[in-house]
Design a protein around this motif. Sequence first.
Motif, mmCIF file in Angstrom:
data_model
loop_
_atom_site.group_PDB
_atom_site.id
_atom_site.type_symbol
_atom_site.label_atom_id
_atom_site.label_comp_id
_atom_site.label_asym_id
_atom_site.label_seq_id
_atom_site.Cartn_x
_atom_site.Cartn_y
_atom_site.Cartn_z
ATOM 1 N N ALA A 1 0.840 -1.209 0.000
ATOM 2 C CA ALA A 1 0.000 0.000 0.000
ATOM 3 C C ALA A 1 0.872 1.255 0.000
ATOM 4 N N ALA A 2 1.942 1.240 0.786
ATOM 5 C CA ALA A 2 2.854 2.387 0.819
ATOM 6 C C ALA A 2 3.599 2.519 -0.506
ATOM 7 N N GLU A 3 3.947 1.383 -1.113
ATOM 8 C CA GLU A 3 4.615 1.415 -2.412
ATOM 9 C C GLU A 3 3.692 2.033 -3.469
ATOM 10 N N LEU A 4 2.409 1.710 -3.413
ATOM 11 C CA LEU A 4 1.457 2.305 -4.356
ATOM 12 C C LEU A 4 1.383 3.818 -4.162
ATOM 13 N N ALA A 5 1.234 4.247 -2.920
ATOM 14 C CA ALA A 5 1.146 5.687 -2.633
ATOM 15 C C ALA A 5 2.424 6.401 -3.075
ATOM 16 N N ALA A 6 3.574 5.834 -2.713
ATOM 17 C CA ALA A 6 4.855 6.451 -3.095
ATOM 18 C C ALA A 6 5.029 6.439 -4.605
ATOM 19 N N GLY A 7 4.659 5.351 -5.257
ATOM 20 C CA GLY A 7 4.791 5.263 -6.704
ATOM 21 C C GLY A 7 3.921 6.269 -7.433
ATOM 22 N N LEU A 8 2.711 6.464 -6.940
ATOM 23 C CA LEU A 8 1.833 7.443 -7.582
ATOM 24 C C LEU A 8 2.407 8.856 -7.463
ATOM 25 N N VAL A 9 3.036 9.139 -6.328
ATOM 26 C CA VAL A 9 3.634 10.467 -6.151
ATOM 27 C C VAL A 9 4.960 10.566 -6.915
ATOM 28 N N LEU A 10 5.876 9.648 -6.652
ATOM 29 C CA LEU A 10 7.234 9.751 -7.204
ATOM 30 C C LEU A 10 7.308 9.448 -8.702
ATOM 31 N N ASN A 11 6.633 8.387 -9.120
ATOM 32 C CA ASN A 11 6.753 7.949 -10.509
ATOM 33 C C ASN A 11 5.725 8.584 -11.440
ATOM 34 N N VAL A 12 4.476 8.649 -10.980
ATOM 35 C CA VAL A 12 3.422 9.159 -11.850
ATOM 36 C C VAL A 12 3.354 10.688 -11.791
ATOM 37 N N TRP A 13 3.215 11.226 -10.596
ATOM 38 C CA TRP A 13 3.038 12.675 -10.464
ATOM 39 C C TRP A 13 4.334 13.443 -10.747
ATOM 40 N N LEU A 14 5.434 13.020 -10.085
ATOM 41 C CA LEU A 14 6.700 13.732 -10.270
ATOM 42 C C LEU A 14 7.515 13.225 -11.461
ATOM 43 N N GLY A 15 7.158 12.073 -12.004
ATOM 44 C CA GLY A 15 7.831 11.543 -13.185
ATOM 45 C C GLY A 15 9.260 11.091 -12.967
ATOM 46 N N LEU A 16 9.599 10.632 -11.765
ATOM 47 C CA LEU A 16 10.982 10.235 -11.477
ATOM 48 C C LEU A 16 11.360 8.879 -12.079
ATOM 49 N N GLY A 17 10.379 8.036 -12.366
ATOM 50 C CA GLY A 17 10.672 6.750 -12.997
ATOM 51 C C GLY A 17 11.572 5.843 -12.187
ATOM 52 N N ILE A 18 11.356 5.772 -10.896
ATOM 53 C CA ILE A 18 12.210 4.966 -10.019
ATOM 54 C C ILE A 18 11.972 3.474 -10.252
ATOM 55 N N TRP A 19 10.718 3.062 -10.468
ATOM 56 C CA TRP A 19 10.396 1.683 -10.843
ATOM 57 C C TRP A 19 9.179 1.701 -11.742
ATOM 58 N N ASP A 20 9.024 0.600 -12.464
ATOM 59 C CA ASP A 20 7.898 0.468 -13.378
ATOM 60 C C ASP A 20 7.579 -1.015 -13.529
ATOM 61 N N TYR A 21 6.451 -1.426 -12.988
ATOM 62 C CA TYR A 21 6.027 -2.825 -13.054
ATOM 63 C C TYR A 21 5.038 -3.058 -14.193
ATOM 64 N N SER A 22 4.967 -2.145 -15.144
ATOM 65 C CA SER A 22 3.988 -2.240 -16.234
ATOM 66 C C SER A 22 4.070 -3.561 -16.989
ATOM 67 N N GLY A 23 5.239 -4.120 -17.119
ATOM 68 C CA GLY A 23 5.411 -5.371 -17.856
ATOM 69 C C GLY A 23 5.088 -6.617 -17.050
ATOM 70 N N LEU A 24 4.741 -6.457 -15.784
ATOM 71 C CA LEU A 24 4.481 -7.613 -14.929
ATOM 72 C C LEU A 24 2.985 -7.892 -14.823
ATOM 73 N N PHE A 25 2.646 -9.154 -14.762
ATOM 74 C CA PHE A 25 1.252 -9.582 -14.659
ATOM 75 C C PHE A 25 0.572 -8.979 -13.425
#
Length: 139
Positions: A71-95
Amino acid sequence: MPEKASAHLIRWAMGGVLYGLLEILWRGHTHWTMMLLAAILCIPLDIANEHIPWEFPLWLQAVLGGTAITAAELAAGLVLNVWLGLGIWDYSGLFGNLWGQICPQFWALWCLLAGPVIVAFDWLDYLSGAGDRPSYKWI
């Protein structure tokens, strides 16, 4: 009481550093925000761990811990990767991924890592004289 607070602070900081080292071993690099997130996550997990009775199965504690981490990873990812665009991780290719920020595979990994962290925190409490000798139930 100050000794217990400082023990918690040291434990949380160690959690952040150890996670950063694990990520470097796993991926070859880390980002400072991941170490900060890991240290911050240690706080509620550590506090919750102090209040969970020994009769509560360890595997279920690990599942709850892994779920909280996810849950914390989702919240952090939405802020860091989606909102701020830092691209720290991307699980898009995973099932089963959700917005590329979380996926079942990493939830399972967080559950597997949460178990040893719970045990380590319990033993640190015991060895420092701040807790009971750890005694776990599996079922």
